[in-house]
Design a protein around this motif. Structure first.
Motif, mmCIF file in Angstrom:
data_model
loop_
_atom_site.group_PDB
_atom_site.id
_atom_site.type_symbol
_atom_site.label_atom_id
_atom_site.label_comp_id
_atom_site.label_asym_id
_atom_site.label_seq_id
_atom_site.Cartn_x
_atom_site.Cartn_y
_atom_site.Cartn_z
ATOM 1 N N ASP A 53 -5.976 -4.334 2.849
ATOM 2 C CA ASP A 53 -5.717 -4.747 1.980
ATOM 3 C C ASP A 53 -4.881 -5.093 1.082
ATOM 4 N N THR A 54 -5.773 -3.729 0.668
ATOM 5 C CA THR A 54 -5.720 -3.012 -0.670
ATOM 6 C C THR A 54 -4.470 -1.867 -0.787
ATOM 7 N N PHE A 55 -3.836 -2.711 -1.989
ATOM 8 C CA PHE A 55 -2.864 -1.336 -2.334
ATOM 9 C C PHE A 55 -2.995 -0.397 -3.657
ATOM 10 N N GLU A 56 -2.740 0.839 -2.841
ATOM 11 C CA GLU A 56 -3.954 2.211 -3.374
ATOM 12 C C GLU A 56 -2.738 2.603 -4.212
ATOM 13 N N VAL A 57 -2.437 3.340 -5.190
ATOM 14 C CA VAL A 57 -1.306 4.462 -5.917
ATOM 15 C C VAL A 57 -2.746 5.697 -6.096
ATOM 16 N N TYR A 58 -1.582 6.503 -5.090
ATOM 17 C CA TYR A 58 -2.407 8.321 -4.962
ATOM 18 C C TYR A 58 -2.816 8.632 -6.149
ATOM 19 N N HIS A 59 -0.624 8.768 -5.985
ATOM 20 C CA HIS A 59 -0.931 9.639 -7.760
ATOM 21 C C HIS A 59 0.520 8.993 -7.845
ATOM 22 N N ARG A 60 1.290 8.813 -9.010
ATOM 23 C CA ARG A 60 3.038 8.741 -9.554
ATOM 24 C C ARG A 60 3.148 9.541 -10.340
ATOM 25 N N LEU A 61 5.080 9.881 -10.535
ATOM 26 C CA LEU A 61 5.212 10.747 -11.616
ATOM 27 C C LEU A 61 6.661 10.091 -11.764
ATOM 28 N N TYR A 62 6.552 9.455 -12.823
ATOM 29 C CA TYR A 62 7.347 8.958 -13.153
ATOM 30 C C TYR A 62 8.541 9.226 -14.239
ATOM 31 N N ASP A 63 9.784 9.124 -13.955
ATOM 32 C CA ASP A 63 10.414 9.801 -14.861
ATOM 33 C C ASP A 63 10.241 11.455 -15.064
#
Length: 450
Positions: free
Chosen positions: A403-413
């Motif tokens: 039930d846990t939302f995970e962010v593995y890799h984000r690149l903004y802009d």
């Protein structure tokens, strides 16, 4: 014997004709090397030769609206300065047939100590007008500039917006036959820019010649009859706006051949026949222009390792034609077990407003897990319906671990994407409306009103 008279049609003289234009600068590493070179001291050459223009030839017909595009340092501003006489060429010929009015970088042709009205007279006199002629034009110039009482203040106190308003008002109201503009309109506000481009339309109808440099590819696409593409002092090609913008996109990602001559770039791109040829171009080898200040975070259990955009021809591009198809590519490497990863992208405008985007969960496109060592290529193909302008692309790999939302890799802009358009509607995107206007049959006058 019968005499046959052959009438030879005389070709109209071009408004601007340039042949084998070269402009070379000497570059010095140290100021003292410049002094030694000037005095003839020293046995070895203390400078390097920089070709701002390297054998450029082009012709611009009367009544044409022509754009000159290219990366920074390609020679765009240099060629305009030589045409207007601000710079002298190292060699080559420049012929101009018609009265030129030029709007180059801010400050060109203005005395900073004079007030606005004094500078109007100064510029008019330099163009060959008498004071009486300028007197007649002054009300129209001041009305177009619309800077109020600032016309009586020294221009050194002006904001860049007020300065460009006055400069453009002078440039277009002294009856030029050739108008030359170098990026200056990007300084004005959107209302003044609209006013200026409306004036461009008027000039086109009057048969005036317009030459302008702009990084705004939408403006180039909308207003130009023909476009010249420069890169590192060389003319790479000429043709229709669409052809040259497409060629420019290849230049941005390095997909053309260098000749190695005089240290300059070669590779001709031709748009004369409706096709283009890029010598030595290889698809998929260009690198996208990445934001150096990109924000990224995540656990890195899955990592975005490669990303780029291709146009509908499959060529890497950072400028997309509105209405065309394009594909966003992501390559992701898994460093750990990731249940049901979600791959996503979004577009934001320069203000940071998120405009559109999607992900594989919404699209129901990928519901498998990722395992350590696996590499996945993900593509999103869609039609570009955003209005012309600049947009920032963000990418992400996320998912749910239970039930846990995970962010593995984000690149903004991470990438700047240009949308090129010759027709913008209201708002952020085009709904592709189909419009019909039909006549209503005459129903007579005895119609009861509800």
């Amino acid at each position: 014997m019968e005499t046959i008279n052959i009438k030879v049609q005389e070709m109209e003289v071009p408004a601007i004709e340039i042949k084998d234009l070269i402009k070379v600068y000497k570059l010095y590493d140290r100021a003292r090397d410049r002094v030694k070179d000037a005095l003839g001291f020293g046995k070895r050459q203390a400078h390097k030769l920089h070709y701002a223009l390297n054998g450029v030839s082009l012709s611009i017909g009367k009544g044409e609206t022509v754009g000159i595009i290219g990366t920074n340092g390609s020679g765009k501003s240099t060629i305009l300065k030589i045409i207007t006489g601000v710079l002298n060429p190292t060699s080559g010929q420049v012929k101009v047939d018609g009265r030129i009015s030029a709007l180059l970088e801010l400050g060109a042709g203005f005395n900073m100590e004079y007030n606005g009205i004094e500078n109007v007279y100064l510029n008019g006199t330099m163009m060959g007008f008498t004071d009486k002629e300028i007197d007649r034009k002054l009300p129209e110039i001041l009305e177009f500039a619309d800077i109020g009482d600032y016309v009586n203040q020294p221009v050194k106190t002006y904001s860049s917006g007020m300065f460009v308003r006055l400069a453009f008002a002078v440039a277009i109201n002294i009856e030029p036959e050739i108008l030359i503009v170098d990026e200056a309109l990007s300084v004005g506000d959107v209302f003044f820019q609209a006013k200026c481009y409306h004036k461009f339309e008027e000039f086109k109808k009057l048969g005036k010649t317009i030459v302008f440099v702009s990084h705004d590819l939408s403006v180039i696409s909308k207003y130009c009859d023909r476009v010249f593409l420069l890169n590192k002092g060389n003319l790479l090609g000429e043709g229709s706006p669409r052809e040259m913008i497409d060629a420019y996109k290849r230049v941005l990602v390095g997909q053309y051949e260098t000749t190695g001559q005089s240290g300059a770039e070669g590779g001709k791109i031709s748009g004369d026949t409706g096709t283009e040829t890029v010598q030595g171009a290889q698809r998929g080898q260009g690198a996208p222009i990445v934001n150096p200040d990109v924000q990224e975070y995540g656990t890195r259990q899955a990592e975005i390792q490669e990303y780029y955009i291709t146009d509908e021809q499959g060529v890497q591009a950072m400028a997309i034609l509105k209405g065309s198809s394009f594909t966003l590519h992501m390559r992701v490497r898994f460093r750990d077990h990731v249940p049901a990863p979600i791959f996503a992208f979004s577009f934001k405008n320069a203000l940071g407003v998120e405009i559109t985007g999607t992900n594989t969960m919404i699209e129901k496109a990928f519901l498998e897990s990722g395992e350590p060592g696996q590499v996945k290529d993900i593509t999103f193909t869609q039609k570009m319906n955003l209005q012309g302008g600049e947009y920032l692309l963000s990418l992400g790999v996320t998912g749910y671990n239970g039930d846990t939302f995970e962010v593995y890799h984000r690149l903004y802009d991470v990438l700047d994407v240009s949308v090129v358009s010759d027709k913008d509607t209201v708002g952020y995107f085009d709904m592709e409306s189909r419009v019909e206007v039909t006549d209503v049959p005459h129903l007579g006058e005895n119609i009861h009103k509800l």
